[in-house]
Design an enzyme around this catalytic site. Structure first.
Site, PDB file in Angstrom:
ATOM      1  N   ARG A   1      61.514  47.666  45.698  1.00 36.36           N
ATOM      2  CA  ARG A   1      60.236  47.826  45.013  1.00 36.36           C
ATOM      3  C   ARG A   1      59.813  46.560  44.257  1.00 36.36           C
ATOM      4  O   ARG A   1      58.634  46.198  44.213  1.00 36.36           O
ATOM      5  CB  ARG A   1      60.317  49.007  44.043  1.00 36.36           C
ATOM      6  CG  ARG A   1      58.959  49.513  43.718  1.00 36.36           C
ATOM      7  CD  ARG A   1      58.944  50.785  42.916  1.00 36.36           C
ATOM      8  NE  ARG A   1      57.554  51.146  42.774  1.00 36.36           N
ATOM      9  CZ  ARG A   1      56.975  52.184  43.350  1.00 36.36           C
ATOM     10  NH1 ARG A   1      57.658  52.992  44.094  1.00 36.36           N
ATOM     11  NH2 ARG A   1      55.693  52.415  43.182  1.00 36.36           N
TER      12      ARG A   1
ATOM     13  N   ARG B   1      49.678  53.938  44.098  1.00 34.81           N
ATOM     14  CA  ARG B   1      50.926  53.372  43.578  1.00 34.81           C
ATOM     15  C   ARG B   1      50.733  52.925  42.140  1.00 34.81           C
ATOM     16  O   ARG B   1      49.649  52.448  41.786  1.00 34.81           O
ATOM     17  CB  ARG B   1      51.345  52.143  44.384  1.00 34.81           C
ATOM     18  CG  ARG B   1      51.499  52.410  45.860  1.00 34.81           C
ATOM     19  CD  ARG B   1      52.842  53.025  46.146  1.00 34.81           C
ATOM     20  NE  ARG B   1      52.993  53.292  47.573  1.00 34.81           N
ATOM     21  CZ  ARG B   1      54.020  53.945  48.088  1.00 34.81           C
ATOM     22  NH1 ARG B   1      54.985  54.406  47.300  1.00 34.81           N
ATOM     23  NH2 ARG B   1      54.093  54.151  49.378  1.00 34.81           N
TER      24      ARG B   1
ATOM     25  N   LEU C   1      51.175  50.204  39.471  1.00 33.90           N
ATOM     26  CA  LEU C   1      51.310  48.747  39.595  1.00 33.90           C
ATOM     27  C   LEU C   1      52.493  48.237  38.782  1.00 33.90           C
ATOM     28  O   LEU C   1      52.726  48.677  37.659  1.00 33.90           O
ATOM     29  CB  LEU C   1      50.042  48.053  39.096  1.00 33.90           C
ATOM     30  CG  LEU C   1      48.760  48.316  39.869  1.00 33.90           C
ATOM     31  CD1 LEU C   1      47.656  47.406  39.340  1.00 33.90           C
ATOM     32  CD2 LEU C   1      48.947  48.118  41.372  1.00 33.90           C
TER      33      LEU C   1
ATOM     34  N   ASN D   1      40.586  50.938  37.380  1.00 33.61           N
ATOM     35  CA  ASN D   1      40.909  52.060  38.263  1.00 33.61           C
ATOM     36  C   ASN D   1      39.872  53.155  38.054  1.00 33.61           C
ATOM     37  O   ASN D   1      39.307  53.289  36.963  1.00 33.61           O
ATOM     38  CB  ASN D   1      42.299  52.604  37.883  1.00 33.61           C
ATOM     39  CG  ASN D   1      42.718  53.806  38.709  1.00 33.61           C
ATOM     40  OD1 ASN D   1      42.575  53.820  39.936  1.00 33.61           O
ATOM     41  ND2 ASN D   1      43.228  54.844  38.052  1.00 33.61           N
TER      42      ASN D   1
ATOM     43  N   HIS E   1      39.578  57.284  38.163  1.00 32.98           N
ATOM     44  CA  HIS E   1      40.468  58.451  38.127  1.00 32.98           C
ATOM     45  C   HIS E   1      39.635  59.733  38.094  1.00 32.98           C
ATOM     46  O   HIS E   1      38.655  59.810  37.347  1.00 32.98           O
ATOM     47  CB  HIS E   1      41.365  58.374  36.885  1.00 32.98           C
ATOM     48  CG  HIS E   1      42.294  59.540  36.780  1.00 32.98           C
ATOM     49  ND1 HIS E   1      43.414  59.668  37.575  1.00 32.98           N
ATOM     50  CD2 HIS E   1      42.249  60.648  36.010  1.00 32.98           C
ATOM     51  CE1 HIS E   1      44.024  60.801  37.281  1.00 32.98           C
ATOM     52  NE2 HIS E   1      43.337  61.423  36.339  1.00 32.98           N
TER      53      HIS E   1
ATOM     54  N   ASP F   1      46.872  49.520  32.799  1.00 30.51           N
ATOM     55  CA  ASP F   1      48.019  48.933  32.102  1.00 30.51           C
ATOM     56  C   ASP F   1      49.288  49.421  32.797  1.00 30.51           C
ATOM     57  O   ASP F   1      49.219  49.968  33.897  1.00 30.51           O
ATOM     58  CB  ASP F   1      47.968  49.247  30.592  1.00 30.51           C
ATOM     59  CG  ASP F   1      48.106  50.739  30.310  1.00 30.51           C
ATOM     60  OD1 ASP F   1      48.418  51.510  31.242  1.00 30.51           O
ATOM     61  OD2 ASP F   1      47.911  51.121  29.137  1.00 30.51           O
ATOM     62  N   ALA F   2      50.427  49.275  32.135  1.00 29.69           N
ATOM     63  CA  ALA F   2      51.693  49.589  32.813  1.00 29.69           C
ATOM     64  C   ALA F   2      51.944  51.088  32.947  1.00 29.69           C
ATOM     65  O   ALA F   2      52.837  51.506  33.682  1.00 29.69           O
ATOM     66  CB  ALA F   2      52.846  48.927  32.067  1.00 29.69           C
ATOM     67  N   GLY F   3      51.157  51.913  32.270  1.00 31.30           N
ATOM     68  CA  GLY F   3      51.364  53.359  32.347  1.00 31.30           C
ATOM     69  C   GLY F   3      50.609  53.983  33.508  1.00 31.30           C
ATOM     70  O   GLY F   3      49.953  53.294  34.300  1.00 31.30           O
TER      71      GLY F   3
ATOM     72  N   ASP G   1      47.568  55.894  34.385  1.00 32.38           N
ATOM     73  CA  ASP G   1      46.233  56.304  33.925  1.00 32.38           C
ATOM     74  C   ASP G   1      46.121  56.296  32.401  1.00 32.38           C
ATOM     75  O   ASP G   1      45.451  57.153  31.806  1.00 32.38           O
ATOM     76  CB  ASP G   1      45.875  57.697  34.483  1.00 32.38           C
ATOM     77  CG  ASP G   1      45.958  57.747  35.998  1.00 32.38           C
ATOM     78  OD1 ASP G   1      45.546  56.761  36.647  1.00 32.38           O
ATOM     79  OD2 ASP G   1      46.450  58.751  36.542  1.00 32.38           O
TER      80      ASP G   1
HETATM   81  C1  GRF Z   1      39.281  59.158  44.010  1.00 31.91           C
HETATM   82  O1  GRF Z   1      38.956  60.481  43.677  1.00 31.91           O
HETATM   83  C2  GRF Z   1      39.853  58.435  42.839  1.00 31.91           C
HETATM   84  O2  GRF Z   1      39.442  58.949  41.618  1.00 31.91           O
HETATM   85  C3  GRF Z   1      41.330  58.649  42.981  1.00 31.91           C
HETATM   86  O3  GRF Z   1      41.576  58.645  44.359  1.00 31.91           O
HETATM   87  C4  GRF Z   1      40.405  59.076  45.039  1.00 31.91           C
HETATM   88  C5  GRF Z   1      40.106  58.070  46.101  1.00 31.91           C
HETATM   89  O4  GRF Z   1      39.101  58.495  46.962  1.00 31.91           O
HETATM   90  N1  GRF Z   1      42.070  57.634  42.259  1.00 31.91           N
HETATM   91  P1  GRF Z   1      38.521  57.536  48.084  1.00 31.91           P
HETATM   92  O5  GRF Z   1      39.685  57.021  48.907  1.00 31.91           O
HETATM   93  O6  GRF Z   1      37.781  56.423  47.410  1.00 31.91           O
HETATM   94  O7  GRF Z   1      37.628  58.410  48.905  1.00 31.91           O
END
Ligand code: GRF
Length: 212
Positions: A64, A90, A92, A106, A108, A140-142, A144
């Protein structure tokens, strides 16, 4: 502003970014797409648009640390100003975080800090919340846990499944993510102040986001 997009799956957020670029509402250029899965549909989309792609699979038993170093090298080779995780499944490692401190975002599918992790729509349903949504945040490292940049809310309806709720959330993701990228590109959102070490829940953090 040059960006690299990291993907693992369908790529609907990558498509939303590309559509916004085409529509002239996202002042950026996708210079590379990097996936940890060779079969990610997002790669096909990128290739159709002539965007350079790289695949870095991580299999059970692989080293890894070496994978994290290789990922950082591949992304850095594109010299992006911003790295965008759009469905990259993944966590990071330090090499990429060190190369792009505060320059990785990101999207989420929940209103963080509620429901971090990979099963957010199902957890929102299990938690019987009435409102969920999406969050764009600095990585960050966590998992979300990084500073929140912007959020959009959707209702959770009676009879929703994880799939129907996720689909409703994705409509907002496709609107929010390209807008945040654009605002970073034009300097309307500055990420550095968000990196100050204050609690994630501090609501003043998102007040630097104008016009969303
Ligand atoms: C999204 O819902 C995002 O929030 C999450 O993974 C999904 C990715 O969807 N992290 P896509 O591949 O962009 O359709």
């Amino acid at each position: 502003m040059d960006i690299v997009v990291l993907v693992s799956g369908r790529g609907s957020n990558l498509k939303a970014i590309c559509d916004a670029i085409d529509a002239g509402t996202c002042d950026t250029s996708v210079v590379g797409v990097v996936s940890d899965r060779a079969k990610a549909a997002a790669l096909e989309l990128a290739e159709k648009r002539g965007i350079a792609t790289r695949v870095l699979p991580l299999r059970k038993g692989d080293d890894r640390a070496a994978w994290n170093e290789a990922l950082a090298e591949e992304v850095a080779a594109f010299e992006p100003a911003l790295v965008v995780l759009a469905g990259f499944m993944r966590v990071l490692g330090a090499p990429l975080l060190r190369r792009f401190p505060g320059r990785i975002i990101n999207v989420h599918p929940a209103l963080l800090p509620s429901f971090p992790g990979h099963d957010a729509p199902q957890e929102a349903i299990d938690g019987a919340v009435r409102i969920s949504g999406c969050t764009v945040h600095i990585v960050d490292a966590g998992v979300d846990t990084g500073p929140i940049i912007a959020q959009a809310a959707v209702p959770v309806l009676g009879g929703d499944t994880a799939a129907t709720l996720h689909a409703r959330i994705q409509v907002q993701e496709h609107r929010l993510l390209p807008r945040v990228i654009h605002q970073i590109a034009i300097g309307a959102i500055t990420l550095e102040p968000l990196m100050v070490n204050t609690p994630v829940a501090d609501p003043t953090r998102s007040l630097t986001v104008p016009d969303l």
